[in-house]
Design an enzyme around this catalytic site. Sequence first.
Site, PDB file in Angstrom:
ATOM      1  N   SER A  28      53.937 -49.042  47.857  1.00  0.00           N
ATOM      2  CA  SER A  28      55.316 -49.529  47.736  1.00  0.00           C
ATOM      3  C   SER A  28      55.338 -51.031  47.505  1.00  0.00           C
ATOM      4  O   SER A  28      54.543 -51.771  48.075  1.00  0.00           O
ATOM      5  CB  SER A  28      56.123 -49.201  48.996  1.00  0.00           C
ATOM      6  N   GLY A  29      56.272 -51.452  46.699  1.00  0.00           N
ATOM      7  CA  GLY A  29      56.445 -52.871  46.446  1.00  0.00           C
ATOM      8  C   GLY A  29      56.858 -53.161  45.023  1.00  0.00           C
ATOM      9  O   GLY A  29      57.106 -54.310  44.665  1.00  0.00           O
ATOM     10  N   GLY A  30      56.905 -52.094  44.207  1.00  0.00           N
ATOM     11  CA  GLY A  30      57.293 -52.289  42.824  1.00  0.00           C
ATOM     12  C   GLY A  30      56.285 -53.127  42.061  1.00  0.00           C
ATOM     13  O   GLY A  30      55.134 -53.311  42.476  1.00  0.00           O
ATOM     14  N   HIS A  80      59.642 -43.468  53.750  1.00  0.00           N
ATOM     15  CA  HIS A  80      59.905 -44.856  53.362  1.00  0.00           C
ATOM     16  C   HIS A  80      60.932 -44.892  52.240  1.00  0.00           C
ATOM     17  O   HIS A  80      61.911 -45.638  52.285  1.00  0.00           O
ATOM     18  CB  HIS A  80      58.611 -45.524  52.899  1.00  0.00           C
ATOM     19  N   ASN A  81      60.745 -44.069  51.218  1.00  0.00           N
ATOM     20  CA  ASN A  81      61.661 -44.071  50.090  1.00  0.00           C
ATOM     21  C   ASN A  81      63.042 -43.552  50.475  1.00  0.00           C
ATOM     22  O   ASN A  81      64.054 -44.018  49.959  1.00  0.00           O
ATOM     23  CB  ASN A  81      61.082 -43.239  48.943  1.00  0.00           C
ATOM     24  N   LYS A 116      55.214 -42.242  52.883  1.00  0.00           N
ATOM     25  CA  LYS A 116      55.819 -42.896  51.723  1.00  0.00           C
ATOM     26  C   LYS A 116      57.138 -42.220  51.344  1.00  0.00           C
ATOM     27  O   LYS A 116      58.102 -42.882  50.942  1.00  0.00           O
ATOM     28  CB  LYS A 116      54.848 -42.842  50.530  1.00  0.00           C
ATOM     29  N   GLU A 166      64.684 -46.340  52.062  1.00  0.00           N
ATOM     30  CA  GLU A 166      65.040 -47.268  50.981  1.00  0.00           C
ATOM     31  C   GLU A 166      66.372 -46.857  50.341  1.00  0.00           C
ATOM     32  O   GLU A 166      67.238 -47.702  50.095  1.00  0.00           O
ATOM     33  CB  GLU A 166      63.920 -47.269  49.946  1.00  0.00           C
ATOM     34  N   MET A 174      52.875 -50.312  37.181  1.00  0.00           N
ATOM     35  CA  MET A 174      52.216 -50.326  38.495  1.00  0.00           C
ATOM     36  C   MET A 174      50.701 -50.316  38.346  1.00  0.00           C
ATOM     37  O   MET A 174      49.992 -51.061  39.031  1.00  0.00           O
ATOM     38  CB  MET A 174      52.673 -49.118  39.316  1.00  0.00           C
ATOM     39  N   VAL A 203      49.473 -42.016  37.780  1.00  0.00           N
ATOM     40  CA  VAL A 203      50.138 -41.224  36.749  1.00  0.00           C
ATOM     41  C   VAL A 203      51.348 -40.511  37.362  1.00  0.00           C
ATOM     42  O   VAL A 203      51.544 -40.515  38.575  1.00  0.00           O
ATOM     43  CB  VAL A 203      49.168 -40.190  36.129  1.00  0.00           C
ATOM     44  N   ALA A 246      53.775 -38.016  39.039  1.00  0.00           N
ATOM     45  CA  ALA A 246      53.532 -37.002  40.068  1.00  0.00           C
ATOM     46  C   ALA A 246      53.745 -35.609  39.497  1.00  0.00           C
ATOM     47  O   ALA A 246      54.480 -35.398  38.536  1.00  0.00           O
ATOM     48  CB  ALA A 246      54.455 -37.227  41.254  1.00  0.00           C
TER      49      ALA A 246
END
Length: 481
Positions: free
Chosen positions: A128-130, A185-186, A182, A189, A13, A74, A76
């Site tokens: 997000s988006g890989g 969002h996950n 986020k 997902e 990333m 880095v 989390a």
Amino acid sequence: MKANIGLIGLAVMGQNLVLNMNDHGFRVAVFNRTISTVDEFLNGPAKNTQIIGTHSLEELVDSLECPRTIMLMVKAGEVVDQYIDKLLPLLSTGDIIIDGGNSLFTDTTRRTLSLKEKNILFIGTGVSGGEEGARHGPSIMPGGNKAAWPAVQSLLQSISAKVDGKPCCEWVGENGAGHYVKMVHNGIEYGDMQIIGEAYQLLSEGLGLTADEMHAVFAEWNKGELSSYLIEITADILAFKDEDNKPLLEKILDTAGQKGTGKWTGINALELGIPLTLIGESVFARCLSAQKEERVNAAQLLPKQGQLFNGDKQIMIDAIRNAVYASKIISYAQGFRLMREASKEYGLALNYGEIALMWRGGCIIRSRFLNDIKQAYAAKPDLENLLLAEFFINAMKEADKGWRKAVILAIELGIPTPAFSSALAYYDGYRTERLPANLLQAQRDYFGAHTYERTDKPRGQFFHTDWTGRGGKTASSTYTV
């Protein structure tokens, strides 16, 4: 020439975000804990760019224009705090630190407030988006100290995905707001992936479709209301052949991994008292998948009736599509309802329509569906639940019959559909005027004197009954045990 931004952490990333920034004209200085990775990056993907490699944090900080902006990509947790502690002696008033990892939102709130006292501006942003999104345009959800936003807005919006010319990046809110959004969002997902997995298993084991036939089904679904990144890649995966020209998917071990954000979403929902049943079941489904050896043994001792659906397959394919769509609506309705509660509880002041817009491009859950969510909140910003918006009321009515058919088929064939089923139970519970919680409250009062409210009295008045003649009149609220 000084760099516009420094980035620490050259995993996939981090590298792709740096290349994305470089493409958009920003000069980036990079550092990585393993120094050799910096040189490999400069001699590989970053060759012939204006990216600056540094071999120490001091060199990184010295290479930046003032006020300095440093982005952490880095792991989390403690690693973020460790880098912040190392950077602090090197920074000056007004410098900015951005955490672009999947940090827990409470950690981001703590860091924002702590660094503010030290005159350092902190942003915690979801990205997000890989790998592909990071390289060509992710969805970016920044929050933290808003004083930092003007300095980084141009950069973050430039590298983000664009839909209809609008960047999928906007200021989310104070403190941990960006990482909170986020996290949700996950969680969604997780739900989307579980829903699709259940459809795949019903189509495969229930209807007996081949991988090529399922590829055609998902490709067709991607042309309609289910159009999304995850449906699109599912069609691609089903079509992919291994070296022996057989579907690679069938050779992949059925044990799923996870990194914790789905679990965090479920825990937070429990803390706030918001039913997040579909996402919770999606997390547990991954946990169950990890018990592979146990499941193999149980399959021998507790065998299912081996049978296939013998009716009209196209009718059932349409029913499964309805189940996917309706369950997806429930997943988002629960997720946005959780954000609504969190916004009140934590003072986040979230803009739900803008969040839907940020998720339309770049991110893993991007889909056509998010335009409908944006329109629902544009029409009614204080909407209690997406299920109450006219579009979704009608969508659920249309999907209801097929959804139930799909769940019934799964039950009859012994195919697990925890997301489809829990979503249906939530939907039926949400639209039920009277639930059996009256009995539950009577039970609690019977064994624990926990009191209850009455339908024939104003809300807020609580009563206790001596159900046995031996319990007395004292309620649990008036004493401690």
